[in-house]
Scaffold this motif. Structure first.
Motif, PDB file in Angstrom:
ATOM      1  N   THR A  89     -43.564   9.049  -6.209  1.00 51.03           N
ATOM      2  CA  THR A  89     -43.887   7.707  -6.698  1.00 51.03           C
ATOM      3  C   THR A  89     -45.263   7.743  -7.364  1.00 51.03           C
ATOM      4  O   THR A  89     -45.971   8.757  -7.328  1.00 51.03           O
ATOM      5  CB  THR A  89     -43.953   6.693  -5.541  1.00 51.03           C
ATOM      6  N   GLU A  90     -45.652   6.604  -7.929  1.00 46.00           N
ATOM      7  CA  GLU A  90     -46.965   6.526  -8.582  1.00 46.00           C
ATOM      8  C   GLU A  90     -48.102   6.815  -7.614  1.00 46.00           C
ATOM      9  O   GLU A  90     -49.135   7.356  -7.993  1.00 46.00           O
ATOM     10  CB  GLU A  90     -47.149   5.134  -9.197  1.00 46.00           C
ATOM     11  N   THR A  91     -47.898   6.459  -6.369  1.00 45.99           N
ATOM     12  CA  THR A  91     -48.956   6.701  -5.388  1.00 45.99           C
ATOM     13  C   THR A  91     -48.911   8.135  -4.860  1.00 45.99           C
ATOM     14  O   THR A  91     -49.712   8.509  -4.011  1.00 45.99           O
ATOM     15  CB  THR A  91     -48.825   5.745  -4.191  1.00 45.99           C
ATOM     16  N   GLY A  92     -47.945   8.904  -5.347  1.00 47.52           N
ATOM     17  CA  GLY A  92     -47.868  10.300  -4.907  1.00 47.52           C
ATOM     18  C   GLY A  92     -47.002  10.479  -3.669  1.00 47.52           C
ATOM     19  O   GLY A  92     -46.780  11.598  -3.210  1.00 47.52           O
ATOM     20  N   GLU A  93     -46.515   9.356  -3.155  1.00 44.60           N
ATOM     21  CA  GLU A  93     -45.627   9.435  -2.005  1.00 44.60           C
ATOM     22  C   GLU A  93     -44.255   9.920  -2.472  1.00 44.60           C
ATOM     23  O   GLU A  93     -43.861   9.665  -3.612  1.00 44.60           O
ATOM     24  CB  GLU A  93     -45.508   8.023  -1.417  1.00 44.60           C
ATOM     25  N   ARG A 110     -40.136   9.869  -2.585  1.00 50.32           N
ATOM     26  CA  ARG A 110     -39.115   8.834  -2.475  1.00 50.32           C
ATOM     27  C   ARG A 110     -37.746   9.484  -2.667  1.00 50.32           C
ATOM     28  O   ARG A 110     -37.485  10.138  -3.681  1.00 50.32           O
ATOM     29  CB  ARG A 110     -39.382   7.786  -3.550  1.00 50.32           C
TER      30      ARG A 110
END
Ligand code: IPM
Ligand code: MG
Length: 359
Positions: free
Chosen positions: A153-157, A159
């Motif tokens: 994801t954009e936050t680097g998490e 998914r």
């Protein structure tokens, strides 16, 4: 005139080679009696294929299957290949076979055999007479929907994503098969979905309801999948034919199978609209007992009977096999998984010999 059929054998892994050997022996004998000649060609799938070629479903296997009249599959998978990346796993070979042969419909009967009724974990009065056919959609839904994968994801998490999707045409063809199957049985069809939550299920329900108009002699009902799971265990005799999507069918068919207490007895058929079907036991490859002559070959043998009935349109040969299975059970032969007091314990080969003697 002798009719000739080309059968691709996919022994796969674990107990696969042992049980498929019994089924081919049975087919040969039944062939002689019914004037049918089978030519068998073996091909690789699953772990066996990974070991030999690096791929769980070599292109050659698919080509061999496509050229045959029917495919008899045993089972795939085992501890040895459990830690490989997904695209190299035996299960991926099975999914590739389903997609490659367009096997959109999976028929899984769950029938209680009177001889094995005490093998069920449910009370006799609940399961006596249970005879359910699960018609599972097999080439769509969340198993194949896109997008799929593990993304950042954009936050680097991370998914993980899978998509449960059905086109109207995919629903329509499995619904029709569900109605046709119910028509040949006791005329009741239960469609299982999750239309109270999922849009894809709402479309499913709308289409099944629309198609019902062409089958006025079939009584249609709808259940949400959670309720269906509960009803299967509470009062399984209310069901005749169940039609459902890929994931719900995966889960419900295992529950239905376990009602019988003898998953080692249950065959299945995977059908396409024109090409060869694949016939295989519901149970897995049982790596813990592989090569020990302990496996129950009867689900594989009954899968060969389903192949004769649904794939090759040879119902009398199918009946001959089914009756032989009934007779070996009546004679008291039991493999370990269905053993009970006073019965004659036998192994995989012994069960095969008993069948051949009866035939
Ligand atoms: C089945 C199995 C498969 C499935 C696995 C082995 C991919 O559970 O045939 O029910 O999920 O369809
Ligand atoms: Mg399953």
């Amino acid at each position: 005139m002798t009719k000739q059929y080309r059968i691709t054998l996919l022994p796969g892994d674990g107990i696969g080679p042992e049980i498929i050997a019994v089924a081919t022996d049975v087919l040969k004998v039944v062939g002689q009696k019914c004037d049918l000649e089978f030519s068998f060609e073996e091909a690789l799938i699953g772990g066996a294929a990974i070991d030999a070629t690096g791929e769980p479903l070599p292109e050659e296997t698919l080509a061999t299957c496509r050229q045959s009249d029917s495919v008899l599959l045993a089972a795939i998978g085992g501890y040895k290949w459990d830690n490989l990346p997904r695209e190299k796993r035996p299960e991926t070979g099975l999914l590739g076979l389903r997609a490659g042969l367009d096997l959109f419909a999976n028929l899984r009967p769950a029938t209680i055999l009177p001889q094995l009724i005490d093998a069920s974990s449910l009370k006799r009065e609940i399961v006596e007479g249970v005879d359910i056919m699960v018609v599972r959609e097999l080439t769509g839904g969340v198993y194949f929907g896109k997008p799929k994968g593990i993304f950042a994801t954009e936050t680097g998490e991370k998914r993980g994503v899978n998509t449960m999707a059905y086109n109207q045409s995919e629903i329509d063809r499995i619904a029709k098969l569900g109605f046709e199957t119910a028509q040949k049985r006791r005329g009741r069809l239960c469609s299982v979905d999750k239309a109270n939550v999922l849009d894809v299920s709402q479309l499913w329900r709308d289409r099944v309801t629309a198609i019902a108009e062409d089958y006025p002699n079939v009584e249609l009902s709808h259940l949400y999948v959670d309720n269906a799971a509960m009803q299967l265990v509470r009062a399984p005799k209310q069901f005749d034919t169940i039609v459902t999507g890929n994931l719900f069918g995966d889960i419900l068919s295992d529950a239905a199978a376990m009602l019988t207490g003898s998953i080692g007895m249950l065959p299945s058929a995977s059908l396409s609209s024109d090409g060869p079907g694949v016939y295989e036991p519901v149970h897995g490859s049982a790596p813990d007992i592989a090569g020990q002559d302990k496996a129950n070959p009867l689900a594989q043998v009954l899968s060969a009977a389903m192949m004769l009935r649904y794939g090759l349109n040879e119902p009398s040969a199918a009946t001959m096999i089914e009756e032989a299975v009934t007779k070996v059970l009546d004679a008291g032969y039991r493999t370990g998984d269905i053993m009970s007091e006073g019965m004659t314990a036998t192994g995989c080969q012994g069960m095969g010999e008993a069948l051949l003697n009866i035939l």
